[in-house]
Design a protein around this motif. Sequence first.
Motif, PDB file in Angstrom:
ATOM      1  N   LEU A   1      12.149  -3.865  -3.920  1.00  0.00           N
ATOM      2  CA  LEU A   1      12.433  -5.222  -3.426  1.00  0.00           C
ATOM      3  C   LEU A   1      11.239  -5.693  -2.602  1.00  0.00           C
ATOM      4  CD1 LEU A   1      15.767  -6.271  -1.660  1.00  0.00           C
ATOM      5  CD2 LEU A   1      13.543  -7.081  -0.915  1.00  0.00           C
ATOM      6  N   ASP A   2      10.562  -6.729  -3.063  1.00  0.00           N
ATOM      7  CA  ASP A   2       9.321  -7.135  -2.395  1.00  0.00           C
ATOM      8  C   ASP A   2       9.114  -8.643  -2.588  1.00  0.00           C
ATOM      9  OD1 ASP A   2       6.486  -5.309  -1.652  1.00  0.00           O
ATOM     10  OD2 ASP A   2       6.345  -7.495  -1.893  1.00  0.00           O
ATOM     11  N   ALA A   3       8.587  -9.298  -1.550  1.00  0.00           N
ATOM     12  CA  ALA A   3       8.340 -10.744  -1.625  1.00  0.00           C
ATOM     13  C   ALA A   3       6.998 -11.064  -2.276  1.00  0.00           C
ATOM     14  CB  ALA A   3       8.376 -11.343  -0.219  1.00  0.00           C
TER      15      ALA A   3
ATOM     16  N   SER B   1       6.706  -5.975  17.358  1.00  0.00           N
ATOM     17  CA  SER B   1       7.728  -6.308  16.348  1.00  0.00           C
ATOM     18  C   SER B   1       8.268  -5.035  15.696  1.00  0.00           C
ATOM     19  CB  SER B   1       7.165  -7.272  15.297  1.00  0.00           C
ATOM     20  OG  SER B   1       6.167  -6.646  14.519  1.00  0.00           O
ATOM     21  N   LYS B   2       7.403  -4.043  15.474  1.00  0.00           N
ATOM     22  CA  LYS B   2       7.889  -2.779  14.879  1.00  0.00           C
ATOM     23  C   LYS B   2       8.791  -2.048  15.887  1.00  0.00           C
ATOM     24  CE  LYS B   2       7.071  -1.087  11.410  1.00  0.00           C
ATOM     25  NZ  LYS B   2       7.682  -1.221  10.044  1.00  0.00           N
ATOM     26  N   ALA B   3       8.404  -2.058  17.178  1.00  0.00           N
ATOM     27  CA  ALA B   3       9.236  -1.399  18.193  1.00  0.00           C
ATOM     28  C   ALA B   3      10.613  -2.050  18.228  1.00  0.00           C
ATOM     29  CB  ALA B   3       8.561  -1.498  19.560  1.00  0.00           C
TER      30      ALA B   3
ATOM     31  N   GLU C   1       5.043  -7.178   7.775  1.00  0.00           N
ATOM     32  CA  GLU C   1       3.683  -7.651   8.048  1.00  0.00           C
ATOM     33  C   GLU C   1       3.046  -6.489   8.791  1.00  0.00           C
ATOM     34  OE1 GLU C   1       2.031 -10.259   7.186  1.00  0.00           O
ATOM     35  OE2 GLU C   1       3.643 -11.413   6.254  1.00  0.00           O
ATOM     36  N   SER C   2       1.853  -6.048   8.326  1.00  0.00           N
ATOM     37  CA  SER C   2       1.379  -4.749   8.805  1.00  0.00           C
ATOM     38  C   SER C   2       0.006  -4.756   9.472  1.00  0.00           C
ATOM     39  CB  SER C   2       1.348  -3.767   7.619  1.00  0.00           C
ATOM     40  OG  SER C   2       0.327  -4.141   6.716  1.00  0.00           O
ATOM     41  N   HIS C   3      -0.644  -5.937   9.580  1.00  0.00           N
ATOM     42  CA  HIS C   3      -2.019  -5.902  10.087  1.00  0.00           C
ATOM     43  C   HIS C   3      -2.120  -6.465  11.511  1.00  0.00           C
ATOM     44  CE1 HIS C   3      -6.223  -5.547  10.165  1.00  0.00           C
ATOM     45  NE2 HIS C   3      -6.528  -6.791   9.852  1.00  0.00           N
TER      46      HIS C   3
ATOM     47  N   PHE D   1       0.831  -1.205   0.000  1.00  0.00           N
ATOM     48  CA  PHE D   1       0.000   0.000   0.000  1.00  0.00           C
ATOM     49  C   PHE D   1       0.874   1.269   0.000  1.00  0.00           C
ATOM     50  CE2 PHE D   1      -2.315   2.783   3.279  1.00  0.00           C
ATOM     51  CZ  PHE D   1      -2.931   3.566   2.320  1.00  0.00           C
ATOM     52  N   ILE D   2       1.574   1.526   1.090  1.00  0.00           N
ATOM     53  CA  ILE D   2       2.343   2.776   1.186  1.00  0.00           C
ATOM     54  C   ILE D   2       3.556   2.719   0.259  1.00  0.00           C
ATOM     55  CG2 ILE D   2       3.605   4.315   2.747  1.00  0.00           C
ATOM     56  CD1 ILE D   2       1.883   3.073   5.057  1.00  0.00           C
ATOM     57  N   GLY D   3       4.224   1.553   0.235  1.00  0.00           N
ATOM     58  CA  GLY D   3       5.432   1.408  -0.573  1.00  0.00           C
ATOM     59  C   GLY D   3       5.201   1.765  -2.032  1.00  0.00           C
TER      60      GLY D   3
ATOM     61  N   PRO E   1       1.264  -7.816  19.071  1.00  0.00           N
ATOM     62  CA  PRO E   1       2.469  -8.427  18.471  1.00  0.00           C
ATOM     63  C   PRO E   1       2.986  -7.599  17.289  1.00  0.00           C
ATOM     64  CG  PRO E   1       0.841 -10.109  18.980  1.00  0.00           C
ATOM     65  CD  PRO E   1       0.164  -8.782  19.233  1.00  0.00           C
ATOM     66  N   TYR E   2       2.082  -6.970  16.522  1.00  0.00           N
ATOM     67  CA  TYR E   2       2.537  -6.102  15.420  1.00  0.00           C
ATOM     68  C   TYR E   2       3.386  -4.955  15.962  1.00  0.00           C
ATOM     69  CZ  TYR E   2       2.350  -2.185  12.109  1.00  0.00           C
ATOM     70  OH  TYR E   2       2.689  -1.109  11.307  1.00  0.00           O
ATOM     71  N   SER E   3       2.829  -4.202  16.925  1.00  0.00           N
ATOM     72  CA  SER E   3       3.571  -3.022  17.393  1.00  0.00           C
ATOM     73  C   SER E   3       4.827  -3.433  18.150  1.00  0.00           C
ATOM     74  CB  SER E   3       2.685  -2.097  18.222  1.00  0.00           C
ATOM     75  OG  SER E   3       2.066  -2.779  19.272  1.00  0.00           O
TER      76      SER E   3
HETATM   77  P1  NAD Z   1       1.327  -3.540   3.364  1.00  0.00           P
HETATM   78  O1  NAD Z   1       0.993  -4.734   4.201  1.00  0.00           O
HETATM   79  O2  NAD Z   1       0.299  -2.956   2.479  1.00  0.00           O
HETATM   80  O3  NAD Z   1       2.590  -3.864   2.443  1.00  0.00           O
HETATM   81  C1  NAD Z   1       3.710  -4.569   2.923  1.00  0.00           C
HETATM   82  C2  NAD Z   1       4.579  -4.949   1.725  1.00  0.00           C
HETATM   83  O4  NAD Z   1       5.729  -5.648   2.236  1.00  0.00           O
HETATM   84  C3  NAD Z   1       3.894  -5.888   0.733  1.00  0.00           C
HETATM   85  O5  NAD Z   1       4.152  -5.484  -0.591  1.00  0.00           O
HETATM   86  C4  NAD Z   1       4.523  -7.248   1.011  1.00  0.00           C
HETATM   87  O6  NAD Z   1       4.577  -8.093  -0.131  1.00  0.00           O
HETATM   88  C5  NAD Z   1       5.917  -6.836   1.480  1.00  0.00           C
HETATM   89  N1  NAD Z   1       6.507  -7.847   2.368  1.00  0.00           N
HETATM   90  C6  NAD Z   1       5.933  -8.439   3.447  1.00  0.00           C
HETATM   91  N2  NAD Z   1       6.776  -9.340   3.968  1.00  0.00           N
HETATM   92  C7  NAD Z   1       7.907  -9.311   3.220  1.00  0.00           C
HETATM   93  C8  NAD Z   1       9.136 -10.001   3.271  1.00  0.00           C
HETATM   94  N3  NAD Z   1       9.384 -10.942   4.210  1.00  0.00           N
HETATM   95  N4  NAD Z   1      10.088  -9.699   2.349  1.00  0.00           N
HETATM   96  C9  NAD Z   1       9.865  -8.750   1.402  1.00  0.00           C
HETATM   97  N5  NAD Z   1       8.708  -8.083   1.277  1.00  0.00           N
HETATM   98  C10 NAD Z   1       7.750  -8.357   2.205  1.00  0.00           C
HETATM   99  O7  NAD Z   1       1.887  -2.465   4.409  1.00  0.00           O
HETATM  100  P2  NAD Z   1       1.730  -0.880   4.399  1.00  0.00           P
HETATM  101  O8  NAD Z   1       0.471  -0.519   5.066  1.00  0.00           O
HETATM  102  O9  NAD Z   1       2.031  -0.355   3.062  1.00  0.00           O
HETATM  103  O10 NAD Z   1       2.918  -0.483   5.410  1.00  0.00           O
HETATM  104  C11 NAD Z   1       4.235  -0.262   4.919  1.00  0.00           C
HETATM  105  C12 NAD Z   1       5.129   0.108   6.086  1.00  0.00           C
HETATM  106  O11 NAD Z   1       4.653   1.292   6.714  1.00  0.00           O
HETATM  107  C13 NAD Z   1       5.207  -0.960   7.174  1.00  0.00           C
HETATM  108  O12 NAD Z   1       6.527  -1.019   7.639  1.00  0.00           O
HETATM  109  C14 NAD Z   1       4.268  -0.438   8.247  1.00  0.00           C
HETATM  110  O13 NAD Z   1       4.658  -0.896   9.528  1.00  0.00           O
HETATM  111  C15 NAD Z   1       4.450   1.055   8.097  1.00  0.00           C
HETATM  112  N6  NAD Z   1       3.290   1.887   8.496  1.00  0.00           N
HETATM  113  C16 NAD Z   1       2.041   1.596   8.027  1.00  0.00           C
HETATM  114  C17 NAD Z   1       0.967   2.424   8.374  1.00  0.00           C
HETATM  115  C18 NAD Z   1      -0.425   2.179   7.852  1.00  0.00           C
HETATM  116  O14 NAD Z   1      -1.363   2.872   8.254  1.00  0.00           O
HETATM  117  N7  NAD Z   1      -0.631   1.262   6.935  1.00  0.00           N
HETATM  118  C19 NAD Z   1       1.185   3.532   9.214  1.00  0.00           C
HETATM  119  C20 NAD Z   1       2.489   3.799   9.669  1.00  0.00           C
HETATM  120  C21 NAD Z   1       3.534   2.965   9.294  1.00  0.00           C
END
Ligand code: NAD
Length: 348
Positions: free
Chosen positions: A33-35, A159-161, A85-87, A12-14, A155-157
């Motif tokens: 670079l994405d999996a 892991s991010k912390a 992993e973001s959810h 999403f953000i990337g 667990p999400y927060s």
């Molecule tokens: P998302 O889940 O939409 O996208 C994550 C991307 O990472 C996907 O393209 C996925 O294929 C890739 N990915 C996952 N595991 C992987 C791995 N092992 N190797 C390579 N690629 C991998 O997430 P998002 O919402 O776009 O969030 C992106 C970043 O921003 C995250 O680090 C998240 O913690 C951070 N963030 C998100 C929000 C939000 O509201 N969504 C807010 C603040 C920060």
Amino acid sequence: MKSIVITGGAGFIGSHVVREFVLKYPDYQIINLDALTYAGNLANLKDIEGCSNYTFVKADITDAGHILDIFKQYLPDGIIHLAAESHVDRSISDPLAFVMTNVIGTVNLLNAAKEIWGEDFSGKLFHHVSTDEVYGTLGDTGLFTEQTAYDPHSPYSASKASSDHFVRAYHDTYGLPIVMTNCSNNYGPNHFPEKLIPLCIHNILNNKPLPIYGNGKFTRDWLYVIDHARAIDLVFHRGKLGESYNVGGFNEWQNIDLVKELCKQMDEKLGREEGKATQLITYVKDRPGHDLRYAIDATKINKELGYQPSVTFEEGLSRTIDWYLENQDWLDQVTSGEYQNYYEKQYQ
Ligand code: NAD
Ligand code: TYD
């Protein structure tokens, strides 16, 4: 020419960050670079995939050897790390996946950067993209500043912390040049429909219940995704080494009020009678460990770098709904298959 690896660029953000950099900096070589997990989707980048300064590399950041090979091949000057992993809900049912990608994956990237950069850090930067959720929860008042102590609950927060701590530790221990951004909740085009706003848009379109956890009075601070991408661009280019910046739009909404606003705009845009979508609102069991309130104090990035969001919430929400209405194929594609199993398990 600068070479920049953006991890998680198909998410999403990337995908918005990749687009911003590819179009704005034709002299940079951007390596996405994405999996391509369930959350990654190359369709998010269709409009720029033919650009000569854009390359996609499929790789998993938990695979240290592969990551090092890629770094040796492309020799990036910069890394903007979004892969995660973001959810939160998925982290409750499968915490280990979050440790693997968010913690181990981040350390693998730090190690690979350290190895290819050696002792010479000039012109090099590791930008770690993090979240406000690391700060834990607020009561009815107050804001998260960069000085707020970390206190993650899910667990999400957690892991991010942990990944944030490793990034700082590599700066303090090895002198690795880093910056960090901790952003509030994002919304906008290409948001995977497991998160509140796109899930409700999808369900309104399909006349399905809109699941509100607990009493609906949980508060989040929402920022349009393109404004997050602009903040990343700014901090990557002008942020002070070793520092973190909170990113947000001073835009707090209780979940129930936000969903009602969304319902109102959806009814209008779909030409349905007023109040139709709100009839779908359904209170469901609360999320365990649910943080009550997040709210960002974005004074530092505003004062030091002149950052301001460009879009009001009403405008951003309207643009977001329009995007989903115009891209129902995208929604159909990402909600087929595995999504159905996830949805059944989560909401049955
Ligand atoms: P998302 O889940 O939409 O996208 C994550 C991307 O990472 C996907 O393209 C996925 O294929 C890739 N990915 C996952 N595991 C992987 C791995 N092992 N190797 C390579 N690629 C991998 O997430 P998002 O919402 O776009 O969030 C992106 C970043 O921003 C995250 O680090 C998240 O913690 C951070 N963030 C998100 C929000 C939000 O509201 N969504 C807010 C603040 C920060
Ligand atoms: P979400 O979009 O999952 O983001 P986060 O948990 O990272 O803040 O959730 C935003 C808010 O919406 C959060 O308070 C949980 C709530 N929520 C619901 O009430 N129902 C839902 O179906 C979902 C997915 C979230």
